[in-house]
Scaffold this motif. Structure first.
Motif, PDB file in Angstrom:
ATOM      1  N   ILE A  47       0.831  -1.212   0.000  1.00 56.03           N
ATOM      2  CA  ILE A  47       0.000   0.000   0.000  1.00 56.03           C
ATOM      3  C   ILE A  47       0.861   1.255   0.000  1.00 56.03           C
ATOM      4  O   ILE A  47       0.391   2.345   0.297  1.00 56.03           O
ATOM      5  CB  ILE A  47      -0.945   0.015   1.224  1.00 56.03           C
ATOM      6  N   ARG A  48       2.121   1.099  -0.339  1.00 58.24           N
ATOM      7  CA  ARG A  48       3.027   2.249  -0.330  1.00 58.24           C
ATOM      8  C   ARG A  48       2.761   3.175  -1.509  1.00 58.24           C
ATOM      9  O   ARG A  48       2.442   2.721  -2.607  1.00 58.24           O
ATOM     10  CB  ARG A  48       4.478   1.770  -0.388  1.00 58.24           C
ATOM     11  N   LYS A  49       2.943   4.464  -1.261  1.00 62.39           N
ATOM     12  CA  LYS A  49       2.817   5.428  -2.352  1.00 62.39           C
ATOM     13  C   LYS A  49       4.077   5.410  -3.206  1.00 62.39           C
ATOM     14  O   LYS A  49       5.186   5.248  -2.696  1.00 62.39           O
ATOM     15  CB  LYS A  49       2.612   6.844  -1.790  1.00 62.39           C
ATOM     16  N   THR A  70      -8.488  15.468   2.773  1.00 61.79           N
ATOM     17  CA  THR A  70      -7.397  14.604   2.320  1.00 61.79           C
ATOM     18  C   THR A  70      -6.876  13.817   3.506  1.00 61.79           C
ATOM     19  O   THR A  70      -6.823  14.313   4.632  1.00 61.79           O
ATOM     20  CB  THR A  70      -6.247  15.418   1.700  1.00 61.79           C
ATOM     21  N   HIS A  71      -6.483  12.588   3.244  1.00 59.71           N
ATOM     22  CA  HIS A  71      -6.058  11.679   4.305  1.00 59.71           C
ATOM     23  C   HIS A  71      -4.606  11.287   4.122  1.00 59.71           C
ATOM     24  O   HIS A  71      -4.100  11.249   2.989  1.00 59.71           O
ATOM     25  CB  HIS A  71      -6.937  10.425   4.304  1.00 59.71           C
ATOM     26  N   SER A 128      -1.441   8.710   3.886  1.00 54.98           N
ATOM     27  CA  SER A 128      -1.353   7.366   3.316  1.00 54.98           C
ATOM     28  C   SER A 128      -1.433   6.348   4.448  1.00 54.98           C
ATOM     29  O   SER A 128      -1.155   6.667   5.606  1.00 54.98           O
ATOM     30  CB  SER A 128      -0.045   7.203   2.535  1.00 54.98           C
ATOM     31  N   PRO A 129      -1.821   5.104   4.142  1.00 54.03           N
ATOM     32  CA  PRO A 129      -2.033   4.104   5.204  1.00 54.03           C
ATOM     33  C   PRO A 129      -0.825   3.876   6.106  1.00 54.03           C
ATOM     34  O   PRO A 129      -0.977   3.484   7.254  1.00 54.03           O
ATOM     35  CB  PRO A 129      -2.379   2.834   4.407  1.00 54.03           C
ATOM     36  N   ASP A 130       0.393   4.116   5.593  1.00 56.09           N
ATOM     37  CA  ASP A 130       1.577   3.892   6.419  1.00 56.09           C
ATOM     38  C   ASP A 130       1.970   5.107   7.260  1.00 56.09           C
ATOM     39  O   ASP A 130       2.920   5.060   8.029  1.00 56.09           O
ATOM     40  CB  ASP A 130       2.756   3.471   5.537  1.00 56.09           C
ATOM     41  N   GLN A 131       1.225   6.223   7.131  1.00 58.58           N
ATOM     42  CA  GLN A 131       1.494   7.422   7.933  1.00 58.58           C
ATOM     43  C   GLN A 131       0.516   7.444   9.114  1.00 58.58           C
ATOM     44  O   GLN A 131      -0.573   8.017   9.032  1.00 58.58           O
ATOM     45  CB  GLN A 131       1.346   8.683   7.077  1.00 58.58           C
ATOM     46  N   SER A 169      -5.838  13.877   9.194  1.00 59.09           N
ATOM     47  CA  SER A 169      -6.484  14.259   7.945  1.00 59.09           C
ATOM     48  C   SER A 169      -6.639  15.778   7.930  1.00 59.09           C
ATOM     49  O   SER A 169      -6.592  16.435   8.973  1.00 59.09           O
ATOM     50  CB  SER A 169      -7.854  13.589   7.822  1.00 59.09           C
ATOM     51  N   LYS A 222      -8.536   9.496   8.676  1.00 54.43           N
ATOM     52  CA  LYS A 222      -9.613   8.745   8.032  1.00 54.43           C
ATOM     53  C   LYS A 222     -11.009   9.304   8.315  1.00 54.43           C
ATOM     54  O   LYS A 222     -12.001   8.715   7.865  1.00 54.43           O
ATOM     55  CB  LYS A 222      -9.558   7.259   8.406  1.00 54.43           C
TER      56      LYS A 222
END
Length: 891
Positions: free
Chosen positions: A395-397, A639-640, A642-645, A650, A675
């Motif tokens: 799930i990394r950007k 805006t949220h 990324s899942p690893d942050q 938000s 989120k």
């Protein structure tokens, strides 16, 4: 000021009361109610004694609102030139469905991991207990069958499987229980009549899982997309990531059921030896591997490898292969010791030399700590004996380089994309699948043909000069700027250079070019003093802050030349806007070196907006009727991280217009829990926006609020409607109990996979897209509610992504008809201050993105306390003199 023309009153399109809706369908739409039953009337009646600004009756308000129903379509739009387009929606045929009833079972697998083995376990269960039946499993806990499976309401059994990664046998206890049932025929009934207030969600979910079941066995699943390993040439995106091709699929409801199929691309960790990946990720040469990595190189390597699976294997010993997850990196094999079973301590290098007969080639590279983190004796393996496992979904950007490489390798024209979609559809083979056959479903192989219309672009007005043209007609979404509508003289400004590669003569040339281009655009720009140079700020921004404080009283603007890479931009904006209160315009070093009139023109578009000028507006012949009275146009987005942050909040950003020409906007920013999609402080935000509008329009209140809300999925409509529309109402009510502006609330969506493919005679540009202004509001849209797709821009790269609009609220459907809503949405795409081309969604929504992006800049390097975000709001609050004196500082 605003033109004083009479507007017709209208009725609110929602019902308030404790017994649900007061009226059903009348033809294709619901009737409105009299003023006494409007939402605002209920608020007024329920809180007649409230003082201005009091919001204490929010709970009472929520109790008053039992259900809010979305506006329903009276008729489709009619404006524009008619064309036919194809779309990547494929009809889902239900005509051969034998058993309309779908049985839903709840599945429990113990253990519920590893998730990659759950489908295989369920397949073994099927072969053992009902081999002639083909139910659909979602890979987690839901099973759907066509009619009852051959056991009662519950079954339990144990299944044993071999784990290919560990080589060990795994046992699963599987329990299946009857949960509920759904009726496939409800899909047909819903799309045919729209009589149901809510779509048959159970049936939609079941069909989507049936379709997904077909693809899940043969492809690697990532969200709603499926991928297969590259064949032939592997496209390396850089920094240890390779590109995989795949396809997206989803069951959707339009005027009939469809399957949406689109191409998809994703970065996967490269399945290469870890040593080769260290070379790439750490930017090293092969000879550098004979010495220890630096601290920064170790950090880069750890950021890449942590959490990935690796295949460990001794050279030429296939039976030694094991798959592990990487927890961390440790010391090198010569420095990392561990305890043997006989309690002796030995280094990893010695162990492999004596016990495994392997002499390590790179003994100074870090070891990988793999396996269970709870293991008493940790497992350390040398990097050179490991290969990253293929096909891992992360799930990394992607970083800038990877994104750039992906765009280069995926940009195609519409005809090539259409061909790839057809190939994806053939590779799935929906209609050959036994599960699909059992349910009686089939998918068409033909792109759906849809009636579309091309709206006429608005004429845009610039400044009136004797003997000169002041109106432009955009052609294919693009136009040349004329003299700005209004400007303020840039009499005092300075250039600050923070980029060591930019030469002084380049900056002097920039000053001269800005003056020359400014004259052509009607902007009076004085020559700047000699440019100043200093080292780019690192952790200490003291020197930069002192410079800004020194020039603050002397200049209107500082143009800052920044390096092409790094966090210099963030530091400049934080110091200038949060600490000093100074207007800045950043220019990258490479932009300065490629200077030409077009570049300067684009920079001046932003500078004029920041200095409270107006670049252009709608010509009188193109001015939408809703703008002839005071109106506030709002854009909002959340805006949220990324899942690893995990420690970043938000950001909610709301922009609102405050001038009759709908060009000037100001921003409000709030931090929210990660989120959290609903804008939590919207009532106060809208109150601040209304006050700003009031002050900047000579004590005028907007009679209408047009709200464009980005970032909301279909499943969140009800929540947004009940929370955010009511927040807008409460904000208005707090200004005055009699103040009741008309509200039109639209959701703006870009996260979808609908694409349009024109006939050759209608194709536009090198990528053969539909022309700008193409709108589709039938067949693939909602059967009864008001929604439409709009392609408002000319694509620079690849296939245009249409923006989808869904109307959640409309107080005034006699004035704000579907034609009018489609037109205002398209026209506002021409009002973005930063360029002279129509953009892909309305300017207020674009500004909300920019505002949220600026907040992200403010948050860089900050330690945010998520437990008390209220006290952290100051971190992203620009100084009042910036916000009040230069509302568009953020562009």
């Amino acid at each position: 000021m605003f033109h004083q023309e009479q507007v017709l009153p209208t009725q609110v399109r929602a019902v308030v009361g404790t017994s649900g809706f007061c009226s059903g369908h009348t033809g294709p739409h619901r009737q409105g109610l009299e003023h006494g039953n409007t939402l605002q009337g209920a608020l007024s009646a329920g809180a007649a004694q409230r003082t201005v600004g009091d919001t204490s009756s929010a709970e009472t308000t929520n109790q008053l609102i039992q259900t809010l129903q979305l506006p329903m379509r009276k008729e489709c739009g009619t404006m524009g030139k008619s064309i036919i387009v194809e779309t990547n929606h494929f009809a889902l045929d239900l005509s051969r469905v034998q058993n309309n009833i779908i049985i839903h079972y709840d599945v429990t697998l113990e253990p519920s991991f590893p998730q990659r083995m759950l489908r295989a376990a369920m397949e073994e269960f099927r072969l053992k207990h009902y081999p002639k039946r083909f139910p659909a499993f979602d890979g987690k806990k839901n099973l759907y069958s066509s009619g009852d499976l051959p056991f009662g309401r519950e079954m339990c059994d144990h299944i044993a499987l071999c784990d290919n990664e560990s080589g060990k046998e795994r046992k699963f206890k599987i329990t299946i229980k009857y949960a509920s049932q759904a009726d496939l025929q409800s899909l047909v009934q819903y799309t045919a009549s729209g009589a149901s207030l809510l779509p048959p969600q159970k049936a939609i979910q079941a069909v989507d899982i049936i379709l997904r079941n077909v693809s899940a066995f043969r492809f690697v699943q990532a969200g709603r997309s499926f991928f297969s390993p590259p064949k032939g040439r592997v496209v390396e995106l850089g920094d240890g990531v390779e590109m995989w091709h795949g396809f997206f699929q989803s069951a959707i409801l339009g005027w009939k059921p469809f399957v949406n199929i689109d191409v998809a691309h994703k970065g996967f960790p490269s399945a290469r030896n870890v040593v080769d990946l260290i070379l790439e990720v750490c930017k090293l040469r092969r000879e550098d591997l004979q010495k220890e990595l630096s601290i920064q190189q170790k950090e880069d390597f750890l950021n890449y490898i942590r959490g990935l699976k690796i295949d460990y294997m001794l050279p030429d010993v296939p039976t030694s292969k094991r798959t592990y997850k990487v927890n961390n990196i440790t010391k090198s094999p010569v420095e990392q010791f561990f305890e043997l079973d006989d309690h002796k301590w030995i280094s990893v290098a010695e162990y492999f030399a004596y016990e495994k007969k392997v002499i390590l080639s790179y003994p100074h590279l870090p070891c990988l700590h793999v396996g269970s983190v709870n293991r008493l004796k940790p497992i350390y393996v040398p990097a050179e004996l490991c290969t990253v496992t293929r096909g891992q979904v992360t799930i990394r950007k992607l970083n800038e380089t990877q994104i750039s490489n992906m765009i280069k390798n995926t940009t195609t024209s519409t005809d090539i994309r259409k061909q790839k979609i057809q190939e994806a559809l053939r590779s799935v083979r929906f209609n050959d699948d036994p599960c699909m056959k059992e349910f009686g479903l089939s998918v068409s192989d033909r792109f759906e043909k849809v009636e579309a219309r091309v709206l006429e672009a608005p004429q845009l007005q610039y400044n009136v000069e004797v003997g000169k043209k002041n109106v432009v007609n955009p052609m294919k979404g693009v136009w040349r700027p004329l003299t700005f509508l209004s400007t303020n003289k840039l009499s005092h400004w300075i250039i600050l250079n923070l980029n060591k590669y930019t030469k002084e003569d380049e900056m002097r040339r920039f000053g001269v070019e800005m003056q020359n281009v400014g004259r052509t655009l009607g902007m009076d720009i004085a020559p700047p003093p000699p440019p100043k140079s200093m080292q780019p700020p690192t952790k200490n921004t003291h020197q930069l802050m002192e410079f800004f404080k020194t020039v603050k009283t002397e200049v209107q603007l500082v143009v800052v030349v920044i390096p092409d890479r790094g966090d210099c931009y963030a530091k400049v904006k934080k110091v200038a806007e949060l600490n000093v209160g100074l207007l800045t315009q950043c220019v990258k070093g490479r932009t300065m070196s490629r200077l030409n009139p077009a570049v300067c023109s684009n920079i001046l578009l932003k500078i004029n907006s920041k200095l409270n000028g107006i670049n252009h507006t709608f010509a009188s012949v193109s001015r939408p009727p809703c703008l002839f009275r005071p109106v506030m146009i709002v854009g909002a987005d959340v805006t949220h991280p990324s899942p690893d942050q995990l420690s970043i909040p938000s950001v909610a950003a709301v922009t609102a217009s405050h001038d009759p020409k709908a060009f000037k906007y100001n921003i409000q920013i709030r931090l929210q829990p990660p989120k959290a999609e609903i804008i939590e402080d919207l009532e106060n935000i809208m109150r601040q926006q209304l006050l700003f509008f009031y002050r900047h329009t000579s004590a005028c209140k907007p009679e209408r609020i047009i709200f464009f809300r980005d970032g909301v999925s279909d499943g969140q409509f009800a929540q947004v409607l009940k929370s955010e529309v009511l927040a807008i109402r409460r904000a208005c009510f707090s200004m005055s109990q009699e103040y009741e502006p008309k509200v039109t609330f639209l959701v703006v969506q870009k996260r979808h996979h609908t694409r349009f493919f024109p006939r050759s005679e209608d194709a536009d540009g090198r990528y053969k897209n539909v022309p700008p202004g193409t709108v589709v509001d039938r067949k693939i849209t909602h059967p009864t509610e008001v929604d439409f797709y709009l392609v408002s821009h000319s694509s620079i790269q690849g296939v245009s992504r249409p923006t989808k609009y869904h109307l959640l609220w409309n107080d005034d459907d006699d004035i704000m008809t579907e034609n009018e809503i489609e037109k205002i949405a398209y026209y506002l795409c021409h009002m973005f201050s930063r360029c002279t081309r129509s953009v892909s969604y309305p300017a207020p929504t674009y500004y909300a993105h920019l505002a949220a992006k600026r907040a992200r800049v403010y948050l860089e390097g900050e330690n945010i306390k998520l437990s008390n975000l209220q006290s952290q709001q100051h971190i992203c609050a620009a100084l009042k003199e910036i916000v009040s004196d230069h509302p568009m500082f953020f562009v």
